[in-house]
Design an enzyme around this catalytic site. Structure first.
Site, mmCIF file in Angstrom:
data_model
loop_
_atom_site.group_PDB
_atom_site.id
_atom_site.type_symbol
_atom_site.label_atom_id
_atom_site.label_comp_id
_atom_site.label_asym_id
_atom_site.label_seq_id
_atom_site.Cartn_x
_atom_site.Cartn_y
_atom_site.Cartn_z
ATOM 1 N N ASP A 304 -6.155 -0.358 0.362
ATOM 2 C CA ASP A 304 -5.107 -0.476 -0.592
ATOM 3 C C ASP A 304 -5.884 -0.914 -2.235
ATOM 4 O O ASP A 304 -7.128 -1.048 -2.019
ATOM 5 C CB ASP A 304 -4.181 -1.568 -0.191
ATOM 6 C CG ASP A 304 -2.860 -1.620 -1.123
ATOM 7 O OD1 ASP A 304 -2.681 -0.637 -1.786
ATOM 8 O OD2 ASP A 304 -2.452 -2.792 -0.928
ATOM 9 N N GLU A 307 -6.559 2.358 -6.964
ATOM 10 C CA GLU A 307 -6.366 3.464 -8.045
ATOM 11 C C GLU A 307 -7.579 3.368 -8.890
ATOM 12 O O GLU A 307 -7.639 4.279 -9.572
ATOM 13 C CB GLU A 307 -5.136 3.040 -8.691
ATOM 14 C CG GLU A 307 -3.882 3.493 -7.783
ATOM 15 C CD GLU A 307 -3.651 2.567 -6.652
ATOM 16 O OE1 GLU A 307 -3.972 1.315 -6.794
ATOM 17 O OE2 GLU A 307 -2.985 2.947 -5.676
ATOM 18 N N ASP A 416 4.231 1.734 -2.749
ATOM 19 C CA ASP A 416 5.451 0.734 -2.872
ATOM 20 C C ASP A 416 6.787 1.291 -3.425
ATOM 21 O O ASP A 416 7.148 1.117 -4.317
ATOM 22 C CB ASP A 416 4.897 -0.184 -3.906
ATOM 23 C CG ASP A 416 3.873 -1.206 -3.357
ATOM 24 O OD1 ASP A 416 3.390 -0.875 -2.282
ATOM 25 O OD2 ASP A 416 3.279 -1.774 -4.180
HETATM 26 C C1 GLC Z 1 0.403 -3.587 -2.348
HETATM 27 C C2 GLC Z 1 0.622 -2.539 -1.182
HETATM 28 C C3 GLC Z 1 1.517 -2.964 -0.302
HETATM 29 C C4 GLC Z 1 1.046 -4.268 0.074
HETATM 30 C C5 GLC Z 1 0.824 -5.346 -1.088
HETATM 31 C C6 GLC Z 1 -0.120 -6.612 -0.428
HETATM 32 O O1 GLC Z 1 1.453 -3.594 -3.144
HETATM 33 O O2 GLC Z 1 1.014 -1.312 -1.833
HETATM 34 O O3 GLC Z 1 1.497 -2.353 0.817
HETATM 35 O O4 GLC Z 1 1.926 -4.924 1.039
HETATM 36 O O5 GLC Z 1 -0.101 -4.821 -2.017
HETATM 37 O O6 GLC Z 1 -1.250 -6.399 0.056
#
Ligand code: GLC
Length: 627
Positions: A304, A307, A416
């Site tokens: 995650d 980007e 998200d």
């Molecule tokens: C980002 C991710 C999401 C995750 C959050 C906390 O927003 O896209 O899926 O739950 O971070 O880690």
């Protein structure tokens, strides 16, 4: 046929796996201008592709930007989200595909400024362009896919259903969730661990109190048929004494500022540094860190914030605080106030930060901004390469940010989204574009990530998502619970999720075929029925594999919808766990789909497996039973 044209690339993406000679002449049917490429469209021209972008399956009528963006509001006006997927497919008087091999930003104005015109503007006009032609839309896609290499194939168990939530903090939260699924007799294969499992959000650490013995806990869950899938964030906490930071810092593996110092940003762990995934040595080093968790029995990960998402940079924050301190409270007007408020908001994911740090690549040193779209892709590759070494079995891996090339190493989820009805349709519309670009293992956060979900929204979302290869329910911290047991009556969810498992022999088989043959698992109807003018306009139905079509409900309180059948098909209905079928003729039908029923259509019989508790019980070979 593929033709490659040279516009003096300084660095390409590495997405292409074939070494084709350059063609001379112009990349027809495009006209080359000083800034990029143009094409005129007739009234009937349709445009497909561009992977994970907003809006319809047919991309005509909007402007898109190829720029991996940490964008938490997926509204129609957005030009980019997390992926940067530079393949478009034009179907009109000219029919061809084009791949723009550039890791920097590209703008695709597809009938936005002038409704009859496509203008493609690479910000830095130095790239390789591939023009792909073929006998059909499907053939063009396959030809393109053969250029970029085979898509990632996850382990079979990854096709099971998974539950996630940012807010399961302890081992007991996870255990309780598993128990509730078990009590409700709802199949489950994966439980996801969000950032709270880590110690102070430090990658590759485990919180000592919340998960005192993750190895034992992972084994306990596995015994119950459930795999734990932890998150890994791109940024590494800047903290002396934390071995990942210490080692990466000492070896020079983090992105540097113009003075050669580690560039410091703020993300979940607070002050952090960014691994240089474009440096092969740094990338390999980061990948090896996954061992800390694979040694504990972990078999899959979601990557995650790659980007990369930056809440702020240390330098940007210093400047912003200075600016805010200049406010004269006596004299502040409304505009001053909004300007001041924005000083902090604008710190997030700012281009000036992206321009202020550098990568060490085999092709030389690059400002991040110029190679921005490679970051998530290379993080996925780093993990994939390492997991292949660390584990004997295939691992589950998917990412938030991506660009074409990453499809060889992992899947992606669509980030998200919100608990909005429109996001069921958005997810459906994103799937074929992603498949064209090689991303087959994909899905959206079921029930919506941000905002509060309702029972009916979750039922309808699942009734669509049971067909997506990645089937995961995920929600944000502080939102209402949206597990399949959260709304009291669990039976309706049991039936829907059970149907997913009963369909797995078909869905998995079709997925594997799409990987092996460079084809699309999800297709717009236009691709299968090229001569059917109506099929070409359908924006809310999809072909799934060779012999299925889906047409889910995505509107609040709707319990019927119009469905177009491009040929005679069998309507299969699941009602309270029972299956019934009906033959329907080609043409429009108004089909009643009460909440909880799942309806799909087949062109040849699709055998269903028996109900199971998880993928370990699935008989993967297709059985000869009902439709
Ligand atoms: C980002 C991710 C999401 C995750 C959050 C906390 O927003 O896209 O899926 O739950 O971070 O880690």
């Amino acid at each position: 046929m593929i033709k490659r044209f040279c516009y003096d690339p300084i660095i390409t993406t590495g997405a292409v796996v074939k070494d084709l000679p350059y063609s001379n002449g112009s990349p027809e049917p495009f006209t080359v201008t000083e800034n990029g490429f143009t094409l005129d469209m007739d009234a009937k021209t349709r445009v497909y592709g561009l992977g994970e972008t907003m809006r319809g399956i047919n991309k005509r009528g909007w402007i898109y930007e190829s720029r991996c963006t940490d964008e938490p509001f997926h509204t129609e006006d957005k030009r980019s989200v997390y992926g940067a997927h530079n393949f478009i497919l034009i179907d009109g008087k000219d029919r061809f595909g084009a791949f723009f091999d550039l890791p920097g930003r590209i703008t695709y104005d597809i009938g936005y400024t002038d409704s009859d015109f496509i203008t493609i503007t690479p910000e830095n006009f130095a790239l390789d362009l591939y023009i792909i032609t073929g006998d059909s839309l499907k053939a063009i896609v396959s030809e393109f896919r053969s250029l970029i290499g085979k898509s990632y194939l996850p382990p079979k168990w990854a096709f099971g259903y998974g539950q996630s939530r940012w807010g399961y903090v302890t081992e007991d939260d996870i255990r309780r969730c598993a128990d509730q699924y078990k009590d409700a007799r709802i199949p489950l294969d994966m439980l996801y661990l969000d950032i709270d499992y880590m110690d102070s959000f430090k990658d590759f650490t485990v919180h000592p109190e919340r998960f005192p013995d993750l190895k034992a806990f992972a084994a306990e869950m596995k015994e119950r048929g459930i795999r734990l899938i932890p998150i890994i964030d791109a940024a590494v906490k800047k903290e002396e004494g934390y071995s990942v930071y210490d080692e990466g810092h000492e070896k020079g593996y983090f992105c540097k500022d113009e003075n050669g110092e580690d560039f410091v940003v703020g993300v979940w762990p607070g002050k952090s540094v960014l691994p240089d995934f474009l440096d092969p040595e740094a990338s390999r080093w980061f990948g090896q860190q996954y061992k800390a968790l694979t040694d504990l029995g972990i078999e899959g990960f979601w990557n995650d914030m790659n980007e990369p998402a930056l809440f702020y940079s240390e330098k940007g924050l210093e400047r912003a605080i200075e600016e805010v301190q200049k406010i004269d409270i006596e004299k502040i007007g409304a505009l001053d106030f909004f300007g001041t408020r924005d000083v902090l908001v604008k710190l997030q994911n700012s281009d000036s930060d992206y321009k202020s740090f550098y990568h060490n690549t085999p092709e030389g040193r690059f400002a991040h901004y110029d190679v921005h779209n490679l970051y998530g892709y290379r993080m996925t590759k780093s993990a994939y390469d390492a997991l292949c070494e660390l584990r004997d079995e295939p691992s589950l891996l998917f990412s938030r940010a991506s660009s074409i090339g990453a499809h060889r190493y992992g899947g992606i989820w669509t980030g998200d989204n919100h608990s909005w009805w429109s996001h069921i349709l958005q997810s459906l519309q994103q799937m074929p574009g992603l498949n064209m670009c090689g991303f087959l293992f994909s899905g959206s956060d079921i029930g919506g990530f941000n905002g509060n979900c309702t029972r009916d929204l979750l039922i309808r979302w699942m009734s669509f998502a049971l067909f997506t290869p990645l089937m995961r329910n995920h929600a944000a911290f502080g939102t209402r619970s949206q597990e399949a047991f959260a709304f009291g009556d669990t039976e309706v969810f049991r039936h829907i999720i059970t149907l997913r498992y009963r369909l797995l022999p078909y869905l998995y088989d079709e997925f594997v075929k799409a990987v092996e043959n460079d084809t699309m698992y999800f297709r717009p109807l236009a691709f299968d029925y090229e001569d059917d003018e109506i099929a070409a306009t359908i924006e809310d139905q999809l072909m799934v594999g060779d012999s299925m079509m889906i047409a889910p409900i995505y509107r609040q309180n709707a319990d019927a919808r119009h469905i177009y059948l491009p040929e005679k098909m069998t309507q299969v209905r699941m009602h309270e766990g029972e299956i019934s079928t009906e033959e329907l003729n080609k043409g429009w039908h108004y089909v009643s789909i009460p909440l909880g029923d799942v309806v799909y259509f087949t062109t040849s019989p699709i055998p269903l497996g028996e109900p199971v508790r998880n993928t370990s019980e699935v008989i993967w070979e297709k059985q000869d039973t009902e439709n």
